[in-house]
Every structure is written in structure tokens, then in C-alpha cells.
Scaffold this motif. Structure first.
Motif, PDB file in Angstrom:
ATOM      1  N   SER A 258       0.850  -1.186   0.000  1.00 17.79           N
ATOM      2  CA  SER A 258       0.000   0.000   0.000  1.00 17.79           C
ATOM      3  C   SER A 258       0.890   1.241   0.000  1.00 17.79           C
ATOM      4  O   SER A 258       2.065   1.182   0.372  1.00 17.79           O
ATOM      5  CB  SER A 258      -0.931   0.008   1.209  1.00 17.79           C
ATOM      6  OG  SER A 258      -0.183   0.080   2.403  1.00 17.79           O
TER       7      SER A 258
ATOM      8  N   ASN B 166      -3.862   1.046  -2.853  1.00 12.86           N
ATOM      9  CA  ASN B 166      -3.401  -0.334  -2.769  1.00 12.86           C
ATOM     10  C   ASN B 166      -2.712  -0.759  -4.058  1.00 12.86           C
ATOM     11  O   ASN B 166      -3.076  -0.320  -5.151  1.00 12.86           O
ATOM     12  CB  ASN B 166      -4.578  -1.265  -2.477  1.00 12.86           C
ATOM     13  CG  ASN B 166      -5.156  -0.982  -1.111  1.00 12.86           C
ATOM     14  OD1 ASN B 166      -4.429  -0.852  -0.141  1.00 12.86           O
ATOM     15  ND2 ASN B 166      -6.467  -0.865  -1.036  1.00 12.86           N
TER      16      ASN B 166
ATOM     17  N   ASN C  82      -2.721  12.243   2.704  1.00 11.91           N
ATOM     18  CA  ASN C  82      -2.953  10.959   3.366  1.00 11.91           C
ATOM     19  C   ASN C  82      -3.889  10.045   2.576  1.00 11.91           C
ATOM     20  O   ASN C  82      -4.722   9.353   3.147  1.00 11.91           O
ATOM     21  CB  ASN C  82      -3.471  11.171   4.792  1.00 11.91           C
ATOM     22  CG  ASN C  82      -2.440  11.844   5.656  1.00 11.91           C
ATOM     23  OD1 ASN C  82      -1.268  11.476   5.640  1.00 11.91           O
ATOM     24  ND2 ASN C  82      -2.850  12.852   6.394  1.00 11.91           N
TER      25      ASN C  82
ATOM     26  N   THR D 217      -4.565   6.771   0.796  1.00 12.49           N
ATOM     27  CA  THR D 217      -4.002   5.421   0.758  1.00 12.49           C
ATOM     28  C   THR D 217      -4.456   4.716  -0.509  1.00 12.49           C
ATOM     29  O   THR D 217      -5.645   4.674  -0.810  1.00 12.49           O
ATOM     30  CB  THR D 217      -4.430   4.614   1.999  1.00 12.49           C
ATOM     31  OG1 THR D 217      -3.957   5.288   3.166  1.00 12.49           O
ATOM     32  CG2 THR D 217      -3.854   3.213   1.957  1.00 12.49           C
TER      33      THR D 217
ATOM     34  N   VAL E 171       0.821   5.539   0.850  1.00 12.91           N
ATOM     35  CA  VAL E 171       0.154   6.749   1.336  1.00 12.91           C
ATOM     36  C   VAL E 171       0.732   7.911   0.545  1.00 12.91           C
ATOM     37  O   VAL E 171       1.936   8.161   0.566  1.00 12.91           O
ATOM     38  CB  VAL E 171       0.353   6.946   2.856  1.00 12.91           C
ATOM     39  CG1 VAL E 171      -0.301   8.248   3.303  1.00 12.91           C
ATOM     40  CG2 VAL E 171      -0.210   5.764   3.627  1.00 12.91           C
TER      41      VAL E 171
END
Length: 158
Positions: free
Chosen positions: A68, A131, A127, A129, A70
Motif C-alpha cells: 500500500s 493499494n 494521506n 491510501t 500513502v
């Protein structure tokens, strides 16, 4: 009585002297300005977390979460995330007779293969996120050995 009148006259003269010595007030409608300036530097960063996933080449692996990211970028025009493969989108092995195994990468829902692909954001994000997943087609004839590749995630403001 003369003393009282003299004292009163002295007070009036003294008060007038105070006002005469004070600075004059600005004329009505006069003004001045103060210019305020600042700047904010462009800052774009990624924090990558490797999930430590293992891919199954023999039976195939579908959308395996491998990590992942950020994302942080304060560029109001947006930014680009680039996913780059060290081995041109293949898992390679140093085992004798091993052939490279192609795979597909998905970054936040966008699929790519080969050396690299990009995901474009149209505004600043903080921020966020995203994947990263990989799909490897089944290859029952793969040669024994360890296969690997490295994905590099890069962010750049517009």
C-alpha cells in the motif's frame, strides 16, 4: 480672588501648551498599506508499505495485495504516481532454464504492465491510501527457483 483667577489662567495656558506640543492627527481619508507575502513549497511524498506477499506462479495469483502507498502532495494542479518495474513487468529467476514470468500490476484500480505506468491525480491529496496488487497467470511449466522483481513507486507534482 486674584489668586484663583491667576491659577485658572495658568491652567488654561498650560492645557493649551499640551495640545500645541502633541503631534497633529492625520487628515481624514489618508491611508497607508502594508504588503504581506508568503510562499509554500511544493511537497510530494509517498510512504510505501510492502505487504510481504508471495505469488504463486504454478497455479497463478489473482489481484494479490502486495503493498500500500500513502500519497501526500500539495500541488493544487495534481500529481502523477508512476509504478515502475525493475524487470520490465516480469518476475525473473537466475535458475538455469528459467523464463521470465509476465505479470500485471494494479495501482488504486488502474492496471498496468511492462516497464512502467502512471496514475494521474487532478488535485492535491493528503494521506490518500492506495493499494498495489499483482496478477500472475498460471504457468504449470515454470522452472524451479526463486523469481523476483522490484516495483518502485514515484510521485511528482504537475
Amino acid at each position: 480672588m486674584i489668586r484663583i483667577a491667576a491659577a485658572a489662567a495658568a491652567t488654561v495656558l498650560f492645557s493649551g501648551a499640551l495640545f500645541a506640543a502633541a503631534p497633529a492627527f492625520a487628515a481624514a481619508g489618508a491611508s497607508g498599506t502594508i504588503q504581506l507575502n508568503s510562499s509554500v513549497a511544493q511537497t510530494c511524498t509517498v510512504a510505501v508499505t510492502d505487504a510481504g506477499a508471495t505469488l504463486n506462479i504454478l497455479s497463478g495469483s489473482s489481484n494479490v495485495a502486495v503493498g500500500s502507498v500513502v500519497e501526500n502532495c500539495n500541488d493544487g494542479a495534481g500529481y502523477t504516481i508512476t509504478v515502475a518495474s525493475a524487470n520490465n513487468g516480469t518476475l525473473k529467476s537466475s535458475a538455469t532454464g528459467a523464463q521470465a514470468v509476465s505479470y500485471t500490476t494494479s495501482y488504486d484500480g488502474t492496471n498496468g504492465s511492462g516497464a512502467s505506468f502512471a496514475v494521474t491525480r487532478s488535485s492535491a491529496q493528503f494521506n490518500k491510501t492506495s493499494n498495489v496488487s499483482v496478477t500472475v497467470p498460471a504457468n504449470a511449466q515454470a522452472i524451479a527457483g526463486s523469481y523476483a522483481d522490484t516495483l518502485t513507486i514515484t510521485i511528482a507534482g504537475k
